[in-house]
Design an enzyme around this catalytic site. Structure first.
Site, PDB file in Angstrom:
ATOM      1  N   HIS A  34       0.773  -1.306  -0.163  1.00 23.33           N
ATOM      2  CA  HIS A  34      -0.011  -0.277  -0.156  1.00 23.33           C
ATOM      3  C   HIS A  34       0.656   0.989  -0.333  1.00 23.33           C
ATOM      4  O   HIS A  34       2.263   1.541   0.404  1.00 23.33           O
ATOM      5  CB  HIS A  34      -0.903   0.124   0.897  1.00 23.33           C
ATOM      6  CG  HIS A  34      -2.051   1.401   1.200  1.00 23.33           C
ATOM      7  ND1 HIS A  34      -1.504   2.073   1.676  1.00 23.33           N
ATOM      8  CD2 HIS A  34      -3.140   0.895   1.570  1.00 23.33           C
ATOM      9  CE1 HIS A  34      -2.628   2.993   1.547  1.00 23.33           C
ATOM     10  NE2 HIS A  34      -4.038   1.846   1.767  1.00 23.33           N
ATOM     11  N   ASP A  86       3.449  -4.278   8.232  1.00 24.74           N
ATOM     12  CA  ASP A  86       1.985  -3.136   8.324  1.00 24.74           C
ATOM     13  C   ASP A  86       0.502  -4.136   9.010  1.00 24.74           C
ATOM     14  O   ASP A  86       0.380  -5.191   7.579  1.00 24.74           O
ATOM     15  CB  ASP A  86       1.573  -2.636   6.170  1.00 24.74           C
ATOM     16  CG  ASP A  86       0.587  -1.934   6.322  1.00 24.74           C
ATOM     17  OD1 ASP A  86      -0.481  -2.055   6.755  1.00 24.74           O
ATOM     18  OD2 ASP A  86       0.758  -1.464   5.382  1.00 24.74           O
ATOM     19  N   GLN A 102      -4.638  -4.755   7.356  1.00 27.58           N
ATOM     20  CA  GLN A 102      -6.126  -5.548   6.853  1.00 27.58           C
ATOM     21  C   GLN A 102      -5.463  -7.567   7.550  1.00 27.58           C
ATOM     22  O   GLN A 102      -6.692  -7.572   7.593  1.00 27.58           O
ATOM     23  CB  GLN A 102      -4.946  -6.426   5.642  1.00 27.58           C
ATOM     24  CG  GLN A 102      -5.153  -4.712   4.223  1.00 27.58           C
ATOM     25  CD  GLN A 102      -6.772  -4.284   4.012  1.00 27.58           C
ATOM     26  OE1 GLN A 102      -7.891  -5.091   4.650  1.00 27.58           O
ATOM     27  NE2 GLN A 102      -6.751  -2.928   3.528  1.00 27.58           N
ATOM     28  N   LYS A 130     -10.785   0.057  10.947  1.00 29.49           N
ATOM     29  CA  LYS A 130     -10.872  -0.907   9.672  1.00 29.49           C
ATOM     30  C   LYS A 130     -11.463  -2.423  10.694  1.00 29.49           C
ATOM     31  O   LYS A 130     -11.556  -3.611  10.397  1.00 29.49           O
ATOM     32  CB  LYS A 130      -9.590  -1.834   8.743  1.00 29.49           C
ATOM     33  CG  LYS A 130      -9.502  -0.015   8.240  1.00 29.49           C
ATOM     34  CD  LYS A 130      -7.844  -0.831   6.852  1.00 29.49           C
ATOM     35  CE  LYS A 130      -7.431  -0.238   6.649  1.00 29.49           C
ATOM     36  NZ  LYS A 130      -7.799   0.754   5.191  1.00 29.49           N
ATOM     37  N   CYS A 158      -4.853   2.785  -3.569  1.00 26.32           N
ATOM     38  CA  CYS A 158      -3.573   2.650  -2.324  1.00 26.32           C
ATOM     39  C   CYS A 158      -2.354   2.412  -2.924  1.00 26.32           C
ATOM     40  O   CYS A 158      -1.466   2.220  -1.978  1.00 26.32           O
ATOM     41  CB  CYS A 158      -4.037   3.542  -1.385  1.00 26.32           C
ATOM     42  SG  CYS A 158      -5.024   5.008  -1.561  1.00 26.32           S
TER      43      CYS A 158
END
Lengths: 164, 421
Positions: free
Chosen positions: B134, B210, B213, B236, B378
């Protein structure tokens, strides 16, 4: 409530399915100008051949949604063979059609002022929009206005960058 | 099967109908249609428990944290620190002192790039990323490349949409940091975090993950993953916007210079200098989003009560159903960019359909109350690698069920009717 038929008029779908003036022109003499919609990744590449103050030829390539593609197709058909002054008047008129909501969205107001879309020419009845009127429905779908104006902003850039 | 796996199999399956009743927004109609929300990878909806916790906080305990000595300030400070402990526990962080609250994962990665990167990297030093990142895990490093002249190397994506780790050791040779997504927001591919982490550590590089998600969808145990930096974001995972976190090894945080300067992050300030507070406060400048921290606390409690193993099982089975249903109905008209094996992926499903632009697909779906993301997500370098300008992405969460997938499958046929050449 705005329905899909307001957005996807038959004439728009026709230009989307059978785009006019699609392709490239040799540079030079034509100028090559790129426009991007960073929001969705749409890109338009315009090839504009200006000759004696006239848009002698224009081609469009790139990729994008039906609205950006058909708007670009209609634009090339509308400005090809026109004088630069007539092309600018048409840009003002078209952006006037799109302007109210665009300003409400906040993003493009500066650009509009620069183009004079709210000034002289925006409502000039002598400037005929013809098929372009079909894109009027786009203003009911505010996030799509940038799709419709992408190729027009790119043409403005081409005309501004043209050697005097 | 290990004891842990056996325990997981015994997890109570998700009662989706009950979950749906917890999310007030699902009761609204869009264009006269039932709301079919398939954009949780962009931002999840919020359960009543989170909305109530924040309203209750504002109605009863609201006051700035770490400042006053009065009762409200004490309650507010305690609520904020309780949120830190609960969130740290939820992601298996070995030490809550390492959990710095940030605005989101973007700010979390920028914190590491600016603070750790600025202090530890110099011209020619290598940072290894992947092709599927991303922009949040690309641009901060590209900025550092411009500023310091660091070298960026990229793990490529293989033909099966997983990372091609064939040359990982060579890429890591001499590198100072390996930073990668735990789950691609475009492809859904799950990254073998521990394998990469072990390779990076063996090469002497630190590891940043990261987890934006991953954390909302998959049981996460930072201690077991053995990573050095781990970022994630609240909105999220059923939490409010404006709050995320960067967990880092406390000893790394202690050695790093502060990121943002201002109130809260200081021990002392004189006109000729300052000293910083202890970690994690050292990295929390200005008034922090403490009401949002309360909301995030409620979110991790909500997800914890559902059981993250049950959440994961539900999403694997729904993703399997979606992959099957889309292919059965649309065959070669649909191209799905991501692993075809549900166990290797999360529930973010990107696709192109019959050459119809994703904007047009999503516009038609919107008329049926279906919310999907259309665009480059993104991740422009990845989209270029895939050879497409944009995709449509449907992503699933705890409140989605097979009827939502059915609506998507059906909605694509409507797009076909309108745009077929």
């Amino acid at each position: 409530m705005a329905g899909l038929e307001d957005l996807y008029r038959e004439i728009i779908l026709d230009h989307y399915r059978s785009p006019r003036n699609r392709g490239e022109l040799p540079t030079p003499p034509a100028q090559r100008v790129e426009g991007f919609n960073p929001l969705c990744g749409d890109e338009v590449v315009l090839f504009v051949d200006l000759h004696d103050g006239t848009v002698a030829d224009i081609k469009v390539s790139g990729q994008g949604c039906s609205i950006s593609q058909s708007s670009g197709s209609m634009m090339t058909a509308a400005v090809k063979g026109k004088s630069v002054a007539e092309a600018r008047a048409l840009i003002r008129r078209f952006k006037g059609l799109m302007s109210i909501h665009e300003q409400a969205l906040g993003g493009e107001a500066d650009q509009l002022d620069e183009d004079g879309a709210d000034g002289a020419g925006a409502d000039d009845p002598d400037v005929k929009l013809g098929d372009l009127e079909a894109l009027q429905g786009v203003v009911k779908f505010p996030v799509r206005i940038k799709c419709a104006t992408l190729s027009w902003n790119t043409l403005t850039q081409a005309l501004d960058e043209a050697p005097a | 099967m290990t004891a842990v796996e056996a325990g997981r199999k015994a997890a109570t399956p998700l009662d989706v109908a009950r979950v749906q009743a917890d999310f007030p927004i699902l009761a609204r109609r869009v264009h006269g249609q039932r709301l079919v929300y398939l954009d949780s990878a962009a931002s999840s909806q919020k359960p009543r428990a989170v909305l109530d916790a924040m309203a209750r906080f504002y109605e009863t305990s609201n006051a700035n944290i770490h400042r006053g000595t009065y009762q409200l300030a004490v309650e507010s400070t305690e609520a904020y620190e309780a949120a830190r402990r609960a969130v740290a526990r939820f992601v298996g962080a070995p030490d809550p002192r390492g959990l710095v609250f940030t605005k989101n994962v973007t700010e979390a990665i920028n914190l590491v790039a600016a603070s750790w990167g600025g202090a530890n990297l110099k011209a020619g030093d290598a940072v290894v990323l992947t092709e599927v990142e991303h922009h949040a895990n690309l641009v901060p490093w590209l900025m550092l490349k411009d500023k310091l002249g660091i070298e960026l190397r990229f793990v490529p994506m293989g033909e099966d949409y997983t990372l091609d780790l064939t040359h990982l050791d060579r890429l890591l040779d001499g590198a100072k940091l390996m930073a990668f997504t735990a789950m691609s927001n475009v492809l859904g591919t799950l990254t073998p975090i521990r394998r990469i982490t072990d390779a990076a550590h063996a090469a002497g590089a630190l590891v940043l993950v990261d987890g934006a998600q991953l954390v909302p969808h998959v049981p996460t145990d930072i201690a077991a993953l053995d990573v050095d930096f781990f970022g994630f974001t609240g909105h999220k995972m059923c939490g409010p916007t404006g709050i995320g976190a960067m967990w880092a090894r406390p000893e790394l945080l202690e050695a790093m210079p502060p990121f943002l300067g201002g109130g809260e992050m200081i021990r002392d300030v004189r006109l000729d200098g300052f000293t910083t507070a202890e970690v994690p406060t050292k990295f929390e400048a200005g008034t922090m989003p403490f009401a949002e921290a309360v909301g995030l606390h409620a979110a991790v409690e909500y997800l914890g009560a559902l059981g993250m193993d049950a959440v994961r099982e539900h999403e694997v089975s729904l993703t399997a159903y979606a992959l099957r249903a889309l292919k059965e109905r649309h065959g070669d008209d649909i191209t799905i960019y991501g692993p075809s094996e549900p166990a290797m992926r999360g529930g973010a499903l990107s696709f192109t359909y019959k050459g119809i632009h994703p904007h047009d697909v999503s516009q038609v779906l919107d008329q049926k109350g279906i919310c999907v993301r259309a665009g480059h997500h993104c991740a422009k370098p990845l989209l270029r690698r895939l050879g497409v300008g944009a995709t449509t992405r449907a992503s699933f969460y705890v409140y989605n069920d097979e009827s939502d997938v059915d609506a998507l499958v059906e909605g694509l046929s409507d797009a076909d009717d309108l745009f077929s050449l």
